[in-house]
Scaffold this motif. Structure first.
Motif, PDB file in Angstrom:
ATOM      1  N   ILE A   3      90.160  42.991  45.604  1.00 36.87           N
ATOM      2  CA  ILE A   3      90.465  41.766  44.885  1.00 36.87           C
ATOM      3  C   ILE A   3      89.194  40.987  44.551  1.00 36.87           C
ATOM      4  CG2 ILE A   3      90.772  40.388  47.003  1.00 36.87           C
ATOM      5  CD1 ILE A   3      93.069  38.947  45.461  1.00 36.87           C
ATOM      6  N   HIS A   4      88.165  41.109  45.432  1.00 36.29           N
ATOM      7  CA  HIS A   4      86.899  40.426  45.171  1.00 36.29           C
ATOM      8  C   HIS A   4      86.191  41.032  43.957  1.00 36.29           C
ATOM      9  CE1 HIS A   4      87.605  39.596  49.537  1.00 36.29           C
ATOM     10  NE2 HIS A   4      87.258  38.375  49.128  1.00 36.29           N
ATOM     11  N   SER A   5      86.276  42.360  43.840  1.00 37.18           N
ATOM     12  CA  SER A   5      85.665  43.023  42.681  1.00 37.18           C
ATOM     13  C   SER A   5      86.387  42.629  41.394  1.00 37.18           C
ATOM     14  CB  SER A   5      85.701  44.540  42.861  1.00 37.18           C
ATOM     15  OG  SER A   5      84.899  44.945  43.948  1.00 37.18           O
ATOM     16  N   LEU A   6      87.728  42.559  41.451  1.00 40.01           N
ATOM     17  CA  LEU A   6      88.485  42.131  40.282  1.00 40.01           C
ATOM     18  C   LEU A   6      88.125  40.702  39.882  1.00 40.01           C
ATOM     19  CD1 LEU A   6      92.024  43.612  41.044  1.00 40.01           C
ATOM     20  CD2 LEU A   6      90.466  44.297  39.214  1.00 40.01           C
ATOM     21  N   ALA A   7      87.964  39.845  40.887  1.00 39.98           N
ATOM     22  CA  ALA A   7      87.573  38.467  40.612  1.00 39.98           C
ATOM     23  C   ALA A   7      86.189  38.415  39.980  1.00 39.98           C
ATOM     24  CB  ALA A   7      87.599  37.650  41.899  1.00 39.98           C
ATOM     25  N   ALA A   8      85.271  39.233  40.508  1.00 40.48           N
ATOM     26  CA  ALA A   8      83.904  39.265  39.970  1.00 40.48           C
ATOM     27  C   ALA A   8      83.910  39.696  38.507  1.00 40.48           C
ATOM     28  CB  ALA A   8      83.040  40.218  40.799  1.00 40.48           C
ATOM     29  N   LEU A   9      84.680  40.745  38.199  1.00 39.84           N
ATOM     30  CA  LEU A   9      84.737  41.221  36.824  1.00 39.84           C
ATOM     31  C   LEU A   9      85.375  40.183  35.902  1.00 39.84           C
ATOM     32  CD1 LEU A   9      85.765  44.949  37.379  1.00 39.84           C
ATOM     33  CD2 LEU A   9      83.498  44.032  36.863  1.00 39.84           C
ATOM     34  N   THR A  10      86.385  39.480  36.404  1.00 43.76           N
ATOM     35  CA  THR A  10      87.034  38.437  35.603  1.00 43.76           C
ATOM     36  C   THR A  10      86.053  37.323  35.260  1.00 43.76           C
ATOM     37  OG1 THR A  10      89.182  38.915  36.627  1.00 43.76           O
ATOM     38  CG2 THR A  10      88.924  36.776  35.529  1.00 43.76           C
ATOM     39  N   PHE A  11      85.306  36.881  36.261  1.00 38.52           N
ATOM     40  CA  PHE A  11      84.306  35.831  36.024  1.00 38.52           C
ATOM     41  C   PHE A  11      83.249  36.310  35.019  1.00 38.52           C
ATOM     42  CE2 PHE A  11      85.481  34.078  40.366  1.00 38.52           C
ATOM     43  CZ  PHE A  11      86.030  32.906  39.861  1.00 38.52           C
ATOM     44  N   MET A  12      82.793  37.548  35.167  1.00 30.85           N
ATOM     45  CA  MET A  12      81.764  38.074  34.277  1.00 30.85           C
ATOM     46  C   MET A  12      82.278  38.215  32.844  1.00 30.85           C
ATOM     47  SD  MET A  12      78.794  38.495  35.566  1.00 30.85           S
ATOM     48  CE  MET A  12      78.044  38.345  37.181  1.00 30.85           C
ATOM     49  N   LEU A  13      83.519  38.657  32.705  1.00 32.35           N
ATOM     50  CA  LEU A  13      84.083  38.782  31.361  1.00 32.35           C
ATOM     51  C   LEU A  13      84.223  37.423  30.695  1.00 32.35           C
ATOM     52  CD1 LEU A  13      86.827  41.533  31.859  1.00 32.35           C
ATOM     53  CD2 LEU A  13      84.712  41.715  30.523  1.00 32.35           C
ATOM     54  N   TRP A  59      79.036  33.049  35.761  1.00 29.41           N
ATOM     55  CA  TRP A  59      78.190  34.177  36.162  1.00 29.41           C
ATOM     56  C   TRP A  59      77.879  34.106  37.650  1.00 29.41           C
ATOM     57  CZ3 TRP A  59      73.019  34.749  37.870  1.00 29.41           C
ATOM     58  CH2 TRP A  59      72.502  36.056  37.779  1.00 29.41           C
ATOM     59  N   GLY A  60      77.557  32.904  38.137  1.00 26.95           N
ATOM     60  CA  GLY A  60      77.282  32.736  39.565  1.00 26.95           C
ATOM     61  C   GLY A  60      78.499  33.036  40.419  1.00 26.95           C
ATOM     62  N   CYS A  61      79.672  32.606  39.963  1.00 29.58           N
ATOM     63  CA  CYS A  61      80.903  32.901  40.698  1.00 29.58           C
ATOM     64  C   CYS A  61      81.162  34.404  40.735  1.00 29.58           C
ATOM     65  CB  CYS A  61      82.087  32.187  40.049  1.00 29.58           C
ATOM     66  SG  CYS A  61      82.083  30.393  40.283  1.00 29.58           S
ATOM     67  N   GLY A  62      80.840  35.072  39.644  1.00 27.64           N
ATOM     68  CA  GLY A  62      81.004  36.522  39.615  1.00 27.64           C
ATOM     69  C   GLY A  62      80.121  37.211  40.631  1.00 27.64           C
ATOM     70  N   LEU A  63      78.869  36.767  40.731  1.00 30.76           N
ATOM     71  CA  LEU A  63      77.964  37.341  41.726  1.00 30.76           C
ATOM     72  C   LEU A  63      78.453  37.056  43.138  1.00 30.76           C
ATOM     73  CD1 LEU A  63      74.335  36.671  40.407  1.00 30.76           C
ATOM     74  CD2 LEU A  63      75.584  38.830  40.466  1.00 30.76           C
ATOM     75  N   PHE A  71      79.688  44.693  46.805  1.00 28.77           N
ATOM     76  CA  PHE A  71      78.959  45.312  45.683  1.00 28.77           C
ATOM     77  C   PHE A  71      79.215  46.824  45.581  1.00 28.77           C
ATOM     78  CE2 PHE A  71      76.110  41.555  46.155  1.00 28.77           C
ATOM     79  CZ  PHE A  71      76.207  41.081  44.861  1.00 28.77           C
ATOM     80  N   ASP A  72      80.456  47.208  45.324  1.00 27.97           N
ATOM     81  CA  ASP A  72      80.714  48.632  45.108  1.00 27.97           C
ATOM     82  C   ASP A  72      80.077  49.070  43.792  1.00 27.97           C
ATOM     83  OD1 ASP A  72      82.947  48.693  42.860  1.00 27.97           O
ATOM     84  OD2 ASP A  72      83.463  47.059  44.246  1.00 27.97           O
ATOM     85  N   ARG A  73      79.933  50.370  43.633  1.00 29.20           N
ATOM     86  CA  ARG A  73      79.156  50.917  42.522  1.00 29.20           C
ATOM     87  C   ARG A  73      79.682  50.483  41.158  1.00 29.20           C
ATOM     88  NH1 ARG A  73      78.467  57.323  40.962  1.00 29.20           N
ATOM     89  NH2 ARG A  73      76.921  57.017  39.300  1.00 29.20           N
ATOM     90  N   ILE A  74      80.989  50.573  40.959  1.00 29.92           N
ATOM     91  CA  ILE A  74      81.570  50.221  39.660  1.00 29.92           C
ATOM     92  C   ILE A  74      81.322  48.747  39.341  1.00 29.92           C
ATOM     93  CG2 ILE A  74      83.728  49.983  38.369  1.00 29.92           C
ATOM     94  CD1 ILE A  74      84.768  52.436  39.821  1.00 29.92           C
ATOM     95  N   THR A  75      81.468  47.892  40.341  1.00 32.13           N
ATOM     96  CA  THR A  75      81.257  46.461  40.140  1.00 32.13           C
ATOM     97  C   THR A  75      79.805  46.171  39.788  1.00 32.13           C
ATOM     98  OG1 THR A  75      83.024  45.982  41.731  1.00 32.13           O
ATOM     99  CG2 THR A  75      81.519  44.177  41.183  1.00 32.13           C
ATOM    100  N   VAL A  76      78.879  46.837  40.487  1.00 34.09           N
ATOM    101  CA  VAL A  76      77.452  46.625  40.206  1.00 34.09           C
ATOM    102  C   VAL A  76      77.117  47.012  38.771  1.00 34.09           C
ATOM    103  CG1 VAL A  76      75.122  47.414  40.751  1.00 34.09           C
ATOM    104  CG2 VAL A  76      76.703  46.842  42.600  1.00 34.09           C
ATOM    105  N   ILE A  77      77.622  48.186  38.346  1.00 30.55           N
ATOM    106  CA  ILE A  77      77.354  48.641  36.970  1.00 30.55           C
ATOM    107  C   ILE A  77      77.927  47.650  35.959  1.00 30.55           C
ATOM    108  CG2 ILE A  77      77.879  50.421  35.273  1.00 30.55           C
ATOM    109  CD1 ILE A  77      77.816  52.457  37.571  1.00 30.55           C
ATOM    110  N   ALA A  78      79.146  47.181  36.216  1.00 28.39           N
ATOM    111  CA  ALA A  78      79.782  46.228  35.303  1.00 28.39           C
ATOM    112  C   ALA A  78      79.021  44.914  35.249  1.00 28.39           C
ATOM    113  CB  ALA A  78      81.228  45.994  35.738  1.00 28.39           C
TER     114      ALA A  78
END
Length: 410
Positions: A3-13, A59-63, A71-78
């Protein structure tokens, strides 16, 4: 994916979406392919700083969300991919316009005839501004990037504003209602330059010379008369004249700008060359077209009050190089000066109708004032978009505030 990775991607998008809006509406170059409305562009311009702040927070919230999730691999790449795109869009939409279109309202460099001769050809068209300090010529390709060039030492602080997409220069006294205006280029709308007043933060459309919030009929900067002539005629007529040159920085003094300015100049030159050579506008931001003249016909346009008119050079030549127009009782003489290869418009009277008028409005021992609203060799497709009520190639009398009048062939 956690869920943290999904949140990170949402913030970044979300941050990426904001950066894309800044790029679309303010990057200038983006509008080569992306159409945006005046309303959207102005909304983004007025809110650009809060948008950048929100972008940074997202962006900061995403990080932060990604760090909690490990920081799983897919999240880092995204995150890395989104961050790169955000930086590119942010640079192009916010930083680059200031960098590539550096205003020269102050500090513009002018050169005497002998110094300018190696840099421009005899046939190079100059936009000429005459002040108490003499005549100042502006080659299109040199005023193309800064868009704004101030006349040095002029007590009124006169500036020439220039838009390559319109192929038009307008000189203004930079003040509105007595308050000074500090101009800097921002973007284009409908193939015409949009500047902003750094003193108030207000956008200013070049055609109108008014602050955006006041609309096109609001208080405006006073216009100063301009006209065009080739360098060979300018050199002969004004041997003490000065020419604006925007020379590239040397690689030794500033290697970054030496490269950056050359790349920017190539992009700008390519855009205006395409504008001049193709029937359609280079930037697809014009929706209204008028078939009375070809799109890229160069016209000499002006207004007396709310009455706008445009003539082609050929139309004036076909009438023995002279038109005497009666615009609601105001007599305007349109004269092509063959020896100077220059077309001028002068405010006369019924007594000067049919009387020979020499270059500069000289007639019978006096000088007629130039019509300060005349713009030389603007592209018809851009002019008609802003002034669809324009009377084309009139002969004789034009009623005030109407499109009625005689129209000739282009």
């Amino acid at each position: 994916m956690s869920i943290h990775s999904l949140a990170a991607l949402t913030f970044m998008l979300a941050a990426l979406a904001l950066s894309l809006v800044l790029f679309r509406d303010l990057a200038d170059i983006s509008q080569w392919v992306l159409r945006t409305s005046r309303k959207k562009t102005m909304r983004t311009f007025y809110n650009r700083h809060p948008m950048i702040l929100a972008l940074g927070i997202l962006w900061g919230c995403g990080l932060a969300a990604a760090s909690v999730g490990g920081f799983d691999r897919i999240t880092v790449i995204a995150i890395v991919g989104a961050s790169v795109l955000i930086l590119i869009f942010l640079f192009m939409g916010y930083v680059n316009p200031k960098l590539m279109m550096r205003s020269q309202q102050s500090g513009a460099r002018y050169f005497d005839i002998s110094q300018a001769t190696p840099h421009i050809d005899d046939e190079t068209s100059l936009i000429v501004v005459e002040t108490a300090r003499g005549a100042f010529g502006h080659p299109d390709r040199h005023v193309l990037r800064p868009h704004v060039a101030g006349i040095p030492g002029d007590p009124d602080g006169t500036v020439l504003t220039y838009c390559g997409l319109t192929n038009m220069g307008i000189a203004y006294v930079p003040e509105i209602g007595g308050a000074p205006v500090e101009l800097e280029a921002v973007t284009q709308l409908e193939n015409n330059l949009v500047m902003w007043d750094k003193s108030t933060g207000e956008p200013v459309q070049q055609f109108w010379g008014t602050r955006e919030r006041d609309g096109k009929n609001g208080p405006r900067m006073p216009e100063v008369a301009t006209y065009r002539m080739p360098f060979r005629a300018f050199r002969k007529r004004f041997p003490q004249g000065q020419v604006f040159l925007n020379l590239f920085p040397s690689f030794l003094r500033n290697p970054f700008l030496a490269v950056f300015d050359r790349i920017t100049h190539w992009v700008f030159a390519h855009a205006v060359d395409e504008q001049a050579s193709k029937e359609k506008p280079t930037f697809p931001t014009i929706e209204r077209f008028d078939s009375r003249l070809p799109n890229k016909q160069k016209i000499f346009g002006a207004n007396v009050g709310d009455t706008y008119f445009a003539v082609t050079k050929q139309h004036v030549r076909d009438h023995d190089d002279r038109l005497d127009l009666d615009i609601g009782g105001t007599i305007i003489h349109v004269v092509y000066h063959l020896d100077d290869e220059s077309l001028g418009m002068y405010i006369g009277s019924r007594e000067t109708v049919g009387v020979d008028i020499a270059f500069g409005g000289r007639v019978d021992g006096r000088i007629l004032p130039r019509l300060s609203t005349m713009k030389s060799e603007a592209f018809w497709v851009v002019w008609q978009n802003f002034y669809p009520e324009t009377v084309v190639n009139p002969v004789g009398k034009i009623e005030l505030g109407t499109c009625e009048g005689k129209r000739g062939a282009a």
